[in-house]
Design a protein around this motif. Structure first.
Motif: not given
Length: 205
Positions: A136-143, A150-159
């Motif tokens: 959704k608009k405003g969501d933050m994804l970090t890779v 290794g690679t870790l992905i978080h969405l709005n600070g949640r793994k």
């Protein structure tokens, strides 16, 4: 200069210093990106940032964080230490559309042998996006790339992912935006820190 004026000017100077150290380096399409982040006990700096367009639509703002400034793709891919790509959504996007864009970006910028070696991690990558109903608009994804892990992905600070251990897989993700066939040719130079009016900073998406 009277005492009041000196106090006013001192207050303005302090305010400017606080603003400079507030952690915000850029504001793009209304999205504020941190100047510095901490990943795996490493301090990373914003290397570059820009907007991902699809046709005329703004999809998300992306920022690349590295320990040291890099201005070429080989230097980014070879850089030691932690890395981060931050993505902030500018519109709602279905998991299918978003995941398809990522997978297409990987396959277009990896040769057949590389893709064959990454099949298991690509499958897990697809499962990650399948588990997200919608971005959704405003969501933050970090890779993040975490050395030794290794690679870790978080969405709005949640793994939202398990660790994906292969370093070549993280580089395949980076090539979504930095490869020879980037998902958006305007975003590639922006992530490398080029100004918007630099040659190659504009082009078709």
């Amino acid at each position: 200069m009277n005492k009041r004026m000196r106090l006013v000017r001192r207050g303005m100077a302090i305010a400017l210093l606080l603003a400079a150290g507030s952690g915000f380096a850029a504001e793009i399409a209304g999205v504020r990106l941190d100047d510095a982040v901490r990943v795996a006990n490493e301090d990373l700096r914003l290397n570059g940032a820009g907007i991902r367009y699809k046709a005329i639509f703004k999809v998300y703002v992306a920022g690349l964080y590295l320990a040291e400034k890099k201005t070429t793709v080989p230097a980014v891919l070879a850089a030691p230490g932690a890395k981060r790509v931050s993505i902030v959504m500018l519109r709602d996007v279905s998991n299918e559309e978003f995941g398809r864009g990522f997978m297409s970006g990987i396959t277009q910028n990896s040769d057949r042998n590389e893709t064959a070696k990454l099949v298991a991690q690509l499958q897990k990558f697809g499962e990650i996006f399948a588990a997200i109903p919608e971005l959704k608009k405003g969501d933050m994804l970090t890779v993040d790339w975490v050395p030794g892990s290794g690679t870790l992905i978080h969405l709005n600070g949640r793994k939202i992912s398990e660790v994906l251990p292969d370093a070549s897989f993280y580089n395949a993700i980076l090539r979504i935006w930095l490869g020879d066939k980037p998902i958006d040719s305007r975003l590639k130079p922006a992530l490398l820190g080029a100004p918007e009016d630099a040659p190659g900073a504009r082009g078709s998406s």
